[in-house]
Design an enzyme around this catalytic site. Structure first.
Site, PDB file in Angstrom:
ATOM      1  N   ARG A  48      10.275  33.901  24.930  1.00 51.54           N
ATOM      2  CA  ARG A  48      11.471  33.663  24.112  1.00 51.54           C
ATOM      3  C   ARG A  48      12.758  33.774  24.910  1.00 51.54           C
ATOM      4  NH1 ARG A  48      10.993  38.386  20.134  1.00 51.54           N
ATOM      5  NH2 ARG A  48      10.391  39.312  22.115  1.00 51.54           N
ATOM      6  N   GLU A  70      19.520  46.226  28.167  1.00 51.55           N
ATOM      7  CA  GLU A  70      20.562  47.117  27.670  1.00 51.55           C
ATOM      8  C   GLU A  70      21.691  47.063  28.688  1.00 51.55           C
ATOM      9  OE1 GLU A  70      19.752  51.201  25.741  1.00 51.55           O
ATOM     10  OE2 GLU A  70      20.261  51.622  27.839  1.00 51.55           O
ATOM     11  N   ASP A  79      37.057  45.957  27.149  1.00 54.39           N
ATOM     12  CA  ASP A  79      36.167  44.941  27.710  1.00 54.39           C
ATOM     13  C   ASP A  79      36.970  43.677  27.984  1.00 54.39           C
ATOM     14  OD1 ASP A  79      34.014  46.635  27.428  1.00 54.39           O
ATOM     15  OD2 ASP A  79      33.086  45.543  25.795  1.00 54.39           O
ATOM     16  N   ASN A  80      36.697  43.036  29.123  1.00 59.19           N
ATOM     17  CA  ASN A  80      37.369  41.796  29.501  1.00 59.19           C
ATOM     18  C   ASN A  80      36.331  40.731  29.803  1.00 59.19           C
ATOM     19  OD1 ASN A  80      39.906  43.094  29.450  1.00 59.19           O
ATOM     20  ND2 ASN A  80      39.615  43.819  31.532  1.00 59.19           N
ATOM     21  N   ARG A  89      39.694  35.216  42.485  1.00 60.17           N
ATOM     22  CA  ARG A  89      40.596  36.087  41.731  1.00 60.17           C
ATOM     23  C   ARG A  89      40.700  37.415  42.473  1.00 60.17           C
ATOM     24  NH1 ARG A  89      41.543  34.440  36.322  1.00 60.17           N
ATOM     25  NH2 ARG A  89      40.205  32.735  35.663  1.00 60.17           N
ATOM     26  N   HIS A 146      42.872  42.785  43.001  1.00 62.40           N
ATOM     27  CA  HIS A 146      43.732  43.427  42.013  1.00 62.40           C
ATOM     28  C   HIS A 146      43.396  44.908  41.836  1.00 62.40           C
ATOM     29  CE1 HIS A 146      43.596  39.177  40.115  1.00 62.40           C
ATOM     30  NE2 HIS A 146      44.569  39.237  41.002  1.00 62.40           N
ATOM     31  N   LYS A 188      35.782  49.941  36.853  1.00 61.85           N
ATOM     32  CA  LYS A 188      35.264  48.717  36.236  1.00 61.85           C
ATOM     33  C   LYS A 188      33.745  48.682  36.362  1.00 61.85           C
ATOM     34  CE  LYS A 188      39.421  46.062  37.275  1.00 61.85           C
ATOM     35  NZ  LYS A 188      40.009  44.965  38.049  1.00 61.85           N
ATOM     36  N   HIS A 222      39.876  45.039  43.521  1.00 64.54           N
ATOM     37  CA  HIS A 222      38.718  44.262  43.078  1.00 64.54           C
ATOM     38  C   HIS A 222      39.067  42.780  43.033  1.00 64.54           C
ATOM     39  CE1 HIS A 222      36.333  42.492  39.630  1.00 64.54           C
ATOM     40  NE2 HIS A 222      35.409  42.810  40.506  1.00 64.54           N
ATOM     41  N   TYR A 270      33.607  42.559  32.158  1.00 62.57           N
ATOM     42  CA  TYR A 270      33.741  43.879  32.767  1.00 62.57           C
ATOM     43  C   TYR A 270      34.411  44.851  31.813  1.00 62.57           C
ATOM     44  CZ  TYR A 270      38.308  41.999  34.319  1.00 62.57           C
ATOM     45  OH  TYR A 270      39.548  41.408  34.371  1.00 62.57           O
ATOM     46  N   GLU A 296      50.485  47.226  37.891  1.00 60.85           N
ATOM     47  CA  GLU A 296      49.648  46.182  38.498  1.00 60.85           C
ATOM     48  C   GLU A 296      50.084  45.909  39.937  1.00 60.85           C
ATOM     49  OE1 GLU A 296      48.164  41.740  37.240  1.00 60.85           O
ATOM     50  OE2 GLU A 296      50.217  42.321  36.724  1.00 60.85           O
ATOM     51  N   ASP A 301      48.396  35.238  42.716  1.00 63.80           N
ATOM     52  CA  ASP A 301      47.559  35.796  43.782  1.00 63.80           C
ATOM     53  C   ASP A 301      47.944  35.257  45.160  1.00 63.80           C
ATOM     54  OD1 ASP A 301      46.220  37.280  41.911  1.00 63.80           O
ATOM     55  OD2 ASP A 301      44.344  36.152  42.030  1.00 63.80           O
TER      56      ASP A 301
END
Length: 186
Positions: free
Chosen positions: A23, A28, A47-48, A58, A61, A71, A118, A131, A142, A169
């Site tokens: 299936r 988890e 959560d992102n 990317r 950061h 993260k 990251h 993440y 930031e 960036d």
């Protein structure tokens, strides 16, 4: 769940148990109890989700303390090269980076504690990255480091002519010029 320690202290790869049958599969993706038992004590509060196409890079950061974020990164579609750079003063691996491919096929997770920059590059046609963070986004805190910093020598596995970099960036400072305020502790 299997915990795999990297050569950089506190950076952890998590290999979840995957139950597959005709299936599909089940895993988890997070259990606070199991992660705490494994030594991951971050209390995730946000959560992102990010979707990007091939060639997107990317990062790198991070947020200054006390707004820094741990993260827990995974990929639900596609393949990325996920990268963490140690910014913790007095760390035996200060300024070093670790890179790992995360994908919907290998289902690995990457735990990046506070004190690291990251970033990731998309190696597949597209990728959906999810993440968890243990602190909220703070625009004032930031910061970032140029993805192509000559001292870091990160191989993003993307040819330079195919790299897609945001305007934000593309103007990040070098590693040596970047502001950071993290301290390594055992």
């Amino acid at each position: 769940m299997e915990i795999i320690n990297t050569e950089i202290p506190n950076l952890i790869i998590i290999k979840p148990e995957v139950y597959s049958d005709p299936r599909g599969y089940f895993l988890e993706s997070f259990s606070e109890k199991r992660y705490k038992e494994a030594g991951i004590n971050a209390q995730f509060i946000q959560d992102n989700i990010s979707k990007s196409s091939y060639g997107v890079i990317r990062g790198l950061h991070y947020q200054l303390a006390p707004y820094s974020q741990s993260k827990l990164v995974s990929v639900i579609e596609g393949t990325i090269l996920d990268v963490a750079v140690d910014l913790r003063k007095n760390s035996p691996t200060f300024g070093q980076h670790f890179a790992i491919e995360l994908s919907d096929e290998n289902k690995l997770q990457f735990f990046i504690p506070q004190g690291f920059a990251h970033g990731f590059s998309v190696l597949s046609e597209s990728a959906v990255v999810v993440y968890k963070c243990d602190n909220y986004f703070s625009q004032e805190a930031e910061r970032g480091i140029a993805y192509n910093d000559a001292n870091l020598k990160i191989d993003w596995k993307i040819p330079a002519e195919k790299a897609i970099i945001s305007s934000k960036d593309s103007i990040l400072p070098s590693f040596k010029e970047a502001e950071h305020n993290f301290v390594y502790s055992i």
